[in-house]
Motif scaffolding. Structure first.
Motif, mmCIF file in Angstrom:
data_model
loop_
_atom_site.group_PDB
_atom_site.id
_atom_site.type_symbol
_atom_site.label_atom_id
_atom_site.label_comp_id
_atom_site.label_asym_id
_atom_site.label_seq_id
_atom_site.Cartn_x
_atom_site.Cartn_y
_atom_site.Cartn_z
ATOM 1 N N TYR A 151 0.838 -1.200 0.000
ATOM 2 C CA TYR A 151 0.000 0.000 0.000
ATOM 3 C C TYR A 151 0.875 1.253 0.000
ATOM 4 C CZ TYR A 151 -3.767 3.198 1.339
ATOM 5 O OH TYR A 151 -4.682 4.226 1.375
ATOM 6 N N TRP A 152 0.500 2.221 -0.839
ATOM 7 C CA TRP A 152 1.329 3.411 -1.041
ATOM 8 C C TRP A 152 1.529 4.235 0.231
ATOM 9 C CZ3 TRP A 152 -0.963 8.020 0.152
ATOM 10 C CH2 TRP A 152 -2.361 8.078 0.146
ATOM 11 N N ALA A 153 0.555 4.222 1.143
ATOM 12 C CA ALA A 153 0.671 5.002 2.381
ATOM 13 C C ALA A 153 1.333 4.219 3.504
ATOM 14 C CB ALA A 153 -0.709 5.484 2.816
ATOM 15 N N GLY A 154 1.811 3.021 3.189
ATOM 16 C CA GLY A 154 2.400 2.159 4.206
ATOM 17 C C GLY A 154 1.418 1.109 4.663
ATOM 18 N N PRO A 155 1.909 -0.053 5.067
ATOM 19 C CA PRO A 155 1.023 -1.157 5.448
ATOM 20 C C PRO A 155 0.128 -0.796 6.632
ATOM 21 C CG PRO A 155 3.284 -1.919 5.166
ATOM 22 C CD PRO A 155 3.337 -0.425 5.157
ATOM 23 N N ALA A 156 -1.096 -1.307 6.599
ATOM 24 C CA ALA A 156 -2.002 -1.157 7.741
ATOM 25 C C ALA A 156 -1.416 -1.849 8.959
ATOM 26 C CB ALA A 156 -3.361 -1.749 7.399
ATOM 27 N N ARG A 157 -1.876 -1.473 10.125
ATOM 28 C CA ARG A 157 -1.355 -2.068 11.359
ATOM 29 C C ARG A 157 -1.938 -3.442 11.629
ATOM 30 N NH1 ARG A 157 -1.738 3.377 15.226
ATOM 31 N NH2 ARG A 157 -0.372 4.683 13.940
ATOM 32 N N LEU A 158 -3.106 -3.696 11.053
ATOM 33 C CA LEU A 158 -3.746 -4.994 11.241
ATOM 34 C C LEU A 158 -3.291 -5.978 10.175
ATOM 35 C CD1 LEU A 158 -7.384 -3.699 11.779
ATOM 36 C CD2 LEU A 158 -6.051 -4.925 13.519
ATOM 37 N N PRO A 159 -3.135 -7.262 10.509
ATOM 38 C CA PRO A 159 -2.828 -8.250 9.467
ATOM 39 C C PRO A 159 -4.001 -8.514 8.539
ATOM 40 C CG PRO A 159 -3.164 -9.338 11.581
ATOM 41 C CD PRO A 159 -3.151 -7.858 11.855
ATOM 42 N N GLY A 160 -5.211 -8.217 9.017
ATOM 43 C CA GLY A 160 -6.392 -8.433 8.198
ATOM 44 C C GLY A 160 -7.653 -8.067 8.954
ATOM 45 N N ILE A 161 -8.784 -8.242 8.290
ATOM 46 C CA ILE A 161 -10.089 -7.943 8.876
ATOM 47 C C ILE A 161 -11.055 -9.034 8.477
ATOM 48 C CG2 ILE A 161 -11.996 -6.296 9.057
ATOM 49 C CD1 ILE A 161 -10.046 -4.119 8.128
ATOM 50 N N SER A 162 -11.780 -9.573 9.438
ATOM 51 C CA SER A 162 -12.849 -10.530 9.183
ATOM 52 C C SER A 162 -14.163 -9.850 9.533
ATOM 53 C CB SER A 162 -12.653 -11.787 10.038
ATOM 54 O OG SER A 162 -13.664 -12.734 9.786
ATOM 55 N N MET A 163 -15.099 -9.829 8.566
ATOM 56 C CA MET A 163 -16.350 -9.107 8.764
ATOM 57 C C MET A 163 -17.543 -10.041 8.599
ATOM 58 S SD MET A 163 -15.576 -5.441 6.870
ATOM 59 C CE MET A 163 -17.105 -4.744 7.512
ATOM 60 N N PRO A 164 -17.968 -10.705 9.658
ATOM 61 C CA PRO A 164 -19.179 -11.535 9.586
ATOM 62 C C PRO A 164 -20.427 -10.676 9.691
ATOM 63 C CG PRO A 164 -18.308 -11.592 11.803
ATOM 64 C CD PRO A 164 -17.344 -10.757 10.999
#
Length: 507
Positions: free
Chosen positions: A211-224
């Motif tokens: 990602y151009w702004a730098g990696p997100a702090r989370l490894p991922g997101i699960s949205m049930p």
């Protein structure tokens, strides 16, 4: 798995893999989000991820995911200001020409470079697909790629709202703008990429390290998607969900002060509305529409149902939105309502229908029932139609309804998104056509000066309100329930929080 966990899965209506794999951290299995991902549950199902799908172009649940997966040229920061996104800068060269300079080196999730040609293709696709966004782009005549990082937009007249509207133009590779695969496994350039998606059930995202702004702090997101709010709250309190929104005001007591959770609230850009189909009798007659509003004691209904979780509206847009102008409230007067119906030739009352889907917002069914009861007292029998979201969207977009109840979010925080997009004769969203209003909204869309725009939108608020195009009961306060291990979260007024800044502390 203990009994409480099994009960949660059964009540939520989710497959075991959707939560157990994404939530319990079996990395990479079945398209699940990676170990340590944030588990976030929104109150509406996500049905499609294609950014140009006509039916979900402004669908709130879909927009939440799209803002994590795709980029836009312009975005809003936590304070609501317009700031650079994919566009590092922009300028208005004259009344009909805007030039945007893109960031260099941006790449899509598949590794391909993002260029001005992709932006042009996405605008062309957006304009070609007739959707609830179409009115926003009607004035844009064309876009051209002057080089890899320069896009010039040409409008057919002054257009002061272009930067605001561009917060909704999601950018994908040009070759994929019409690819059916974008509905399920889309390619964007945002901070997260899609690893799994089951419509109306769950979305699984993994961090995009490029990602151009730098990696997100989370490894991922699960949205049930958890259909029952009580089940979702149980999941939050049990630690099976880290983030839940919106928490209905009547159930805040189940979250506030409870061990392991906290609440963050914000006056939102989300509000309830009930439109009348102004192109279908008897709602073609403004006297009938006004009578329907006069029959409602909105102070009592809103206060009783929502308490501090909502504010009675005094305009067709929330007070937190640019362009709001307060209007005199309709007095609760059943006698005047009955007289207005008699004057309109409906002295014996009439029968009609109202459709909604329960997950549209907190206490939707209760709000519908309260209004239906009040209308019965003035001789109007309203047959309730609580239907699935997909059917509701289809009927809404084809004007196949008498009345409809929904929440709407002014996604951009600007009246142009709601008043300028929904209430023009050309948009024909609720069968209402008013040339005088069309002229005002066109002038507002062209104006660059904020004072001029505010004045024009105040006139538009007055016309929509006085003509009783709909009932505007309540602007909502959005309450987010968070696990105590969540940091870096900022509640969003448009219900679309930036989760790339969030950190989740794992046990």
């Amino acid at each position: 798995m203990d009994l409480r966990r099994r009960e949660f899965l059964a009540l939520a209506g989710l497959g075991a893999s959707a939560v157990a794999l994404g939530g319990c951290g079996v990395a990479g299995a079945g398209g699940a989000a990676p170990r340590g991902s944030l588990r976030a549950a929104f109150g509406q199902p996500v049905t499609d991820l294609d950014p140009y799908n006509a039916g979900t172009a402004v669908d709130e649940a879909s927009l939440i995911v799209k803002r994590l997966v795709f980029d836009t040229l312009v975005r809003r920061d936590a304070a609501g200001r317009l700031v650079p996104g994919l566009a590092a800068s922009w300028r208005r060269e004259n009344d009909t020409t805007w030039v945007f300079r893109l960031r260099s080196g941006v790449r899509f999730h598949d590794g391909s470079p993002l260029t001005a040609r992709d932006v042009v293709a996405c605008l062309d696709r957006t304009k070609a697909v007739k959707s609830a966004q179409s009115a926003l782009w009607a004035t844009v005549k064309s876009a051209r790629a002057d080089d890899d990082t320069t896009v010039t937009f040409v409008t057919d007249g002054p257009m002061g709202t272009l930067p605001v509207n561009l917060t909704l133009l999601f950018i994908v590779p040009a070759r994929l703008v019409a690819d059916p695969a974008q509905k399920r496994r889309p390619i964007g350039s945002g901070p997260f990429r899609v690893t799994g998606f089951t419509p109306s059930t769950d979305v699984e995202l993994a961090r995009f390290d490029g990602y151009w702004a730098g990696p997100a702090r989370l490894p991922g997101i699960s949205m049930p998607f958890i259909a029952e709010t009580s089940s979702a709250i149980t999941a939050l309190r049990n630690g099976d969900v880290d983030l839940l929104w919106p928490v209905p005001s009547d159930q805040l007591g189940e979250v506030k002060g409870k061990h392991g959770v906290r609440v963050a609230s914000v006056p939102s850009w989300t509000y309830y509305l009930t439109w009348f189909n102004c192109g279908r009798k008897p709602f073609t007659d403004p006297r009938v529409r006004r009578a329907m509003v006069q029959a409602l004691d909105m102070d009592e209904i809103v206060g009783k149902l929502f308490g501090a979780g909502a504010q009675r509206m005094d305009a067709p847009i929330p007070s937190t939105v640019f362009g709001h102008a307060a209007q005199p409230p309709y007095a609760h007067d059943p006698g005047a309502a009955r007289k207005a119906l008699r004057d309109a030739g409906l002295g014996d009352g009439f029968e009609t229908t109202m459709m909604w889907f329960d997950a549209t917002g907190p206490l939707a069914r209760e709000l519908a029932q309260s209004m239906i009861s009040a209308w019965k007292d003035v001789g109007v029998t309203v047959r309730p139609q609580s239907i699935e979201k997909a059917q509701w969207l289809q009927r809404l977009n084809t004007l196949d309804w008498d009345m409809e109840l929904q929440t709407n979010t002014v996604t951009t925080g600007d009246a142009a998104f709601t008043l300028g997009r929904l209430y023009t004769s050309k948009a024909n969203r609720m069968g209402y056509k008013n040339p005088a209003l069309d002229k005002i909204l066109a002038e507002a869309g062209q104006a660059a000066d904020a004072g001029d725009r505010a004045r024009l939108y105040a006139d538009a608020c007055r016309i929509v309100w006085d003509d009783a195009v709909g009932v505007f009961p309540a602007a909502l306060t959005t309450a987010y329930g968070l696990g105590t291990g969540i940091t870096g979260f900022t509640p969003a007024a448009n219900n679309q929080p930036d989760l790339s800044t969030v950190t989740r502390r794992t046990p």
